[in-house]
Design a protein around this motif. Sequence first.
Motif, PDB file in Angstrom:
ATOM      1  N   VAL A 113      -7.185   2.084  10.642  1.00 53.50           N
ATOM      2  CA  VAL A 113      -7.237   1.969   9.194  1.00 53.50           C
ATOM      3  C   VAL A 113      -6.268   2.998   8.624  1.00 53.50           C
ATOM      4  N   LEU A 114      -5.571   2.623   7.564  1.00 54.32           N
ATOM      5  CA  LEU A 114      -4.618   3.521   6.901  1.00 54.32           C
ATOM      6  C   LEU A 114      -5.214   3.933   5.566  1.00 54.32           C
ATOM      7  N   GLU A 115      -5.237   5.241   5.295  1.00 53.55           N
ATOM      8  CA  GLU A 115      -5.804   5.692   4.030  1.00 53.55           C
ATOM      9  C   GLU A 115      -4.988   6.835   3.447  1.00 53.55           C
ATOM     10  N   ARG A 116      -5.156   7.029   2.139  1.00 49.37           N
ATOM     11  CA  ARG A 116      -4.477   8.128   1.455  1.00 49.37           C
ATOM     12  C   ARG A 116      -5.051   9.456   1.931  1.00 49.37           C
ATOM     13  N   PHE A 117      -4.175  10.404   2.221  1.00 52.13           N
ATOM     14  CA  PHE A 117      -4.613  11.748   2.571  1.00 52.13           C
ATOM     15  C   PHE A 117      -4.970  12.488   1.289  1.00 52.13           C
ATOM     16  N   VAL A 118      -6.205  12.930   1.207  1.00 53.96           N
ATOM     17  CA  VAL A 118      -6.690  13.644   0.030  1.00 53.96           C
ATOM     18  C   VAL A 118      -6.877  15.113   0.396  1.00 53.96           C
ATOM     19  N   PRO A 119      -6.036  16.012  -0.089  1.00 56.14           N
ATOM     20  CA  PRO A 119      -6.249  17.436   0.186  1.00 56.14           C
ATOM     21  C   PRO A 119      -7.554  17.905  -0.444  1.00 56.14           C
ATOM     22  N   GLY A 120      -8.296  18.708   0.285  1.00 53.37           N
ATOM     23  CA  GLY A 120      -9.547  19.216  -0.257  1.00 53.37           C
ATOM     24  C   GLY A 120     -10.415  19.838   0.811  1.00 53.37           C
ATOM     25  N   GLU A 121     -11.593  20.250   0.413  1.00 50.02           N
ATOM     26  CA  GLU A 121     -12.562  20.862   1.317  1.00 50.02           C
ATOM     27  C   GLU A 121     -13.497  19.779   1.860  1.00 50.02           C
ATOM     28  N   PHE A 131       0.838  -1.205   0.000  1.00 51.65           N
ATOM     29  CA  PHE A 131       0.000   0.000   0.000  1.00 51.65           C
ATOM     30  C   PHE A 131       0.869   1.250   0.000  1.00 51.65           C
ATOM     31  N   LEU A 132       1.860   1.300   0.871  1.00 53.50           N
ATOM     32  CA  LEU A 132       2.722   2.481   0.962  1.00 53.50           C
ATOM     33  C   LEU A 132       3.523   2.688  -0.318  1.00 53.50           C
ATOM     34  N   ASN A 133       3.880   1.603  -0.992  1.00 51.63           N
ATOM     35  CA  ASN A 133       4.653   1.707  -2.236  1.00 51.63           C
ATOM     36  C   ASN A 133       3.796   2.145  -3.414  1.00 51.63           C
ATOM     37  N   ASN A 134       2.513   1.797  -3.392  1.00 53.82           N
ATOM     38  CA  ASN A 134       1.658   2.019  -4.560  1.00 53.82           C
ATOM     39  C   ASN A 134       0.723   3.212  -4.433  1.00 53.82           C
ATOM     40  N   VAL A 135       0.465   3.647  -3.200  1.00 53.99           N
ATOM     41  CA  VAL A 135      -0.458   4.764  -2.987  1.00 53.99           C
ATOM     42  C   VAL A 135       0.353   5.978  -2.549  1.00 53.99           C
ATOM     43  N   PRO A 136       0.288   7.077  -3.302  1.00 56.38           N
ATOM     44  CA  PRO A 136       1.095   8.250  -2.953  1.00 56.38           C
ATOM     45  C   PRO A 136       0.750   8.785  -1.571  1.00 56.38           C
ATOM     46  N   GLY A 137       1.788   9.200  -0.837  1.00 55.64           N
ATOM     47  CA  GLY A 137       1.580   9.812   0.460  1.00 55.64           C
ATOM     48  C   GLY A 137       1.296  11.292   0.328  1.00 55.64           C
ATOM     49  N   PRO A 138       1.065  11.945   1.475  1.00 56.04           N
ATOM     50  CA  PRO A 138       1.011  11.379   2.830  1.00 56.04           C
ATOM     51  C   PRO A 138      -0.242  10.542   3.053  1.00 56.04           C
ATOM     52  N   TRP A 139      -0.287   9.908   4.247  1.00 55.63           N
ATOM     53  CA  TRP A 139      -1.396   9.027   4.587  1.00 55.63           C
ATOM     54  C   TRP A 139      -1.927   9.396   5.976  1.00 55.63           C
ATOM     55  N   LEU A 140      -3.115   8.919   6.267  1.00 52.18           N
ATOM     56  CA  LEU A 140      -3.708   9.127   7.586  1.00 52.18           C
ATOM     57  C   LEU A 140      -3.921   7.777   8.259  1.00 52.18           C
ATOM     58  N   LEU A 141      -3.494   7.683   9.501  1.00 49.50           N
ATOM     59  CA  LEU A 141      -3.742   6.500  10.315  1.00 49.50           C
ATOM     60  C   LEU A 141      -4.871   6.869  11.273  1.00 49.50           C
ATOM     61  N   LYS A 142      -6.035   6.213  11.095  1.00 47.79           N
ATOM     62  CA  LYS A 142      -7.240   6.606  11.826  1.00 47.79           C
ATOM     63  C   LYS A 142      -7.709   5.485  12.741  1.00 47.79           C
ATOM     64  N   PRO A 143      -8.058   5.806  13.991  1.00 46.58           N
ATOM     65  CA  PRO A 143      -8.731   4.801  14.825  1.00 46.58           C
ATOM     66  C   PRO A 143     -10.051   4.413  14.170  1.00 46.58           C
ATOM     67  N   ARG A 144     -10.342   3.127  14.152  1.00 47.60           N
ATOM     68  CA  ARG A 144     -11.539   2.669  13.451  1.00 47.60           C
ATOM     69  C   ARG A 144     -12.824   3.065  14.147  1.00 47.60           C
ATOM     70  N   THR A 145     -12.789   3.292  15.454  1.00 48.54           N
ATOM     71  CA  THR A 145     -14.045   3.529  16.171  1.00 48.54           C
ATOM     72  C   THR A 145     -14.071   4.814  16.980  1.00 48.54           C
ATOM     73  N   ASN A 146     -13.111   5.703  16.826  1.00 47.75           N
ATOM     74  CA  ASN A 146     -13.216   6.994  17.504  1.00 47.75           C
ATOM     75  C   ASN A 146     -14.108   7.923  16.701  1.00 47.75           C
ATOM     76  N   ALA A 147     -14.688   8.902  17.375  1.00 47.37           N
ATOM     77  CA  ALA A 147     -15.545   9.871  16.710  1.00 47.37           C
ATOM     78  C   ALA A 147     -14.724  11.072  16.266  1.00 47.37           C
ATOM     79  N   SER A 148     -15.287  11.804  15.284  1.00 41.78           N
ATOM     80  CA  SER A 148     -14.700  13.039  14.814  1.00 41.78           C
ATOM     81  C   SER A 148     -13.261  12.787  14.352  1.00 41.78           C
ATOM     82  N   ALA A 149     -12.343  13.740  14.640  1.00 45.17           N
ATOM     83  CA  ALA A 149     -10.954  13.604  14.192  1.00 45.17           C
ATOM     84  C   ALA A 149     -10.038  13.153  15.318  1.00 45.17           C
ATOM     85  N   ILE A 150     -10.613  12.608  16.375  1.00 46.74           N
ATOM     86  CA  ILE A 150      -9.826  12.238  17.547  1.00 46.74           C
ATOM     87  C   ILE A 150      -8.914  11.061  17.231  1.00 46.74           C
ATOM     88  N   GLY A 151      -7.633  11.214  17.580  1.00 44.45           N
ATOM     89  CA  GLY A 151      -6.684  10.113  17.447  1.00 44.45           C
ATOM     90  C   GLY A 151      -6.091   9.920  16.073  1.00 44.45           C
TER      91      GLY A 151
END
Length: 403
Positions: free
Chosen positions: A190-198, A145-165
């Motif tokens: 969960v690890l996902e691609r960071f998408v700049p935007g509104e 994933f890290l090799n094929n998906v351009p960074g940066p990335w976000l590591l998100k807690p799967r069950t926290n609310a809002s942007a916590i953690g």
Amino acid sequence: MTDTHRKPTILCISTYEKGQRFLKEAARLGANVLLLTVDKLEHADWPRESLTKLITMPENLTPAQVLNTVTYLARTNHIDRIVALDEFDLEVAALLREHMRLPGMGESLNRNFRDKLAMRVSAKQKGVPVPEFTGVFNYDDLHTFLNNVPGPWLLKPRTNASAIGIRKIESPGDLWPILDELGDLQSHYVLERFVPGEIFHVEGVTWNGKVLFGAPYKYGKPPMQTMHQGGIFSTRALHRESIDALSLNTIHKQVIESLGLISGVTHTEFIKADSDGSFYFLETAARVGGAHIADVVELASGINPWVEWARLEVATLLGMEYTLPNLIHQYAGSVICLARQEHPDTSSYDAPEVAHRLNRLHHAGLILRADTADRVESLIAEYTDRFLEDFCAVVPPPDKPTA
């Protein structure tokens, strides 16, 4: 099965002080309302005239202990429906429904509205656009994933609310020390691609699998930035006939249908990518949006999500049909921040469009209503700058939400 000779009973669970409008409306419609909350909120501002019974429990009970509490309560109280008023109570409510064989969202379906990995998998399978993501399980898959998906990335807690953690990963090498630190907890991310935007959100009402109402809004700063760096929280209604609003209404319906919601209210977030102008699904929750979003929706549309949620639940209990009330077509938005002052004075913010002022310690906040989206937008831009100067305080981000 509800005994037709008695009033139906809804057990509401909330470990935060919220949902008063739900409690009042459910009682007004004829339900017995039991509220289970934590000991420290026993004397909070609950609508006691609407409650059949108020029960408290210690904080930080395990799900098994809450289950024991509720089944003990059920020995002397009929319970026909269970509603979690806060994000962090959704899982235990699903557990209770499964255990007591009550209708409503069970544990598997609840994951689609609580677990960021589950909701992404389900949405992607139905063709909803989502940023590239992967579960944090197999290290070879993470390397790929890290090799094929351009960074940066976000590591998100799967069950926290809002942007916590949430943590931003700038380079592949930054991930592994964090995973070492997390240890056995890393699979809960969960690890996902960071998408700049509104960032946008849609407040929805769904009945029998059909989205009856979807109100699209746009945040000011992204919630993740406000949560981690401080500043002003703002949101505003989009012009209803704008391309963004129409696009959001379409993808919002796709998301709710793909996740399998039968009936309820939802708060769903999307990002409009700077790179291509497309909307991508970020996350959703089967609850009312926080930060006074329900009040903004009510001023713009004439309906309050808390009230409609109660109407949905009671209609289901009584086997009745739910219909959406007549809507009004105004525009609304909010400007809110933590304040340095205990009782911030917003009286100098005197535009006639100021419809509501927050009355909360160390918070400054205004809700605005106007006939046009442009007027709300211009006021929010002006008041955001003034709030930064007059009130804004910054504190470290919490591990859990405080409201």
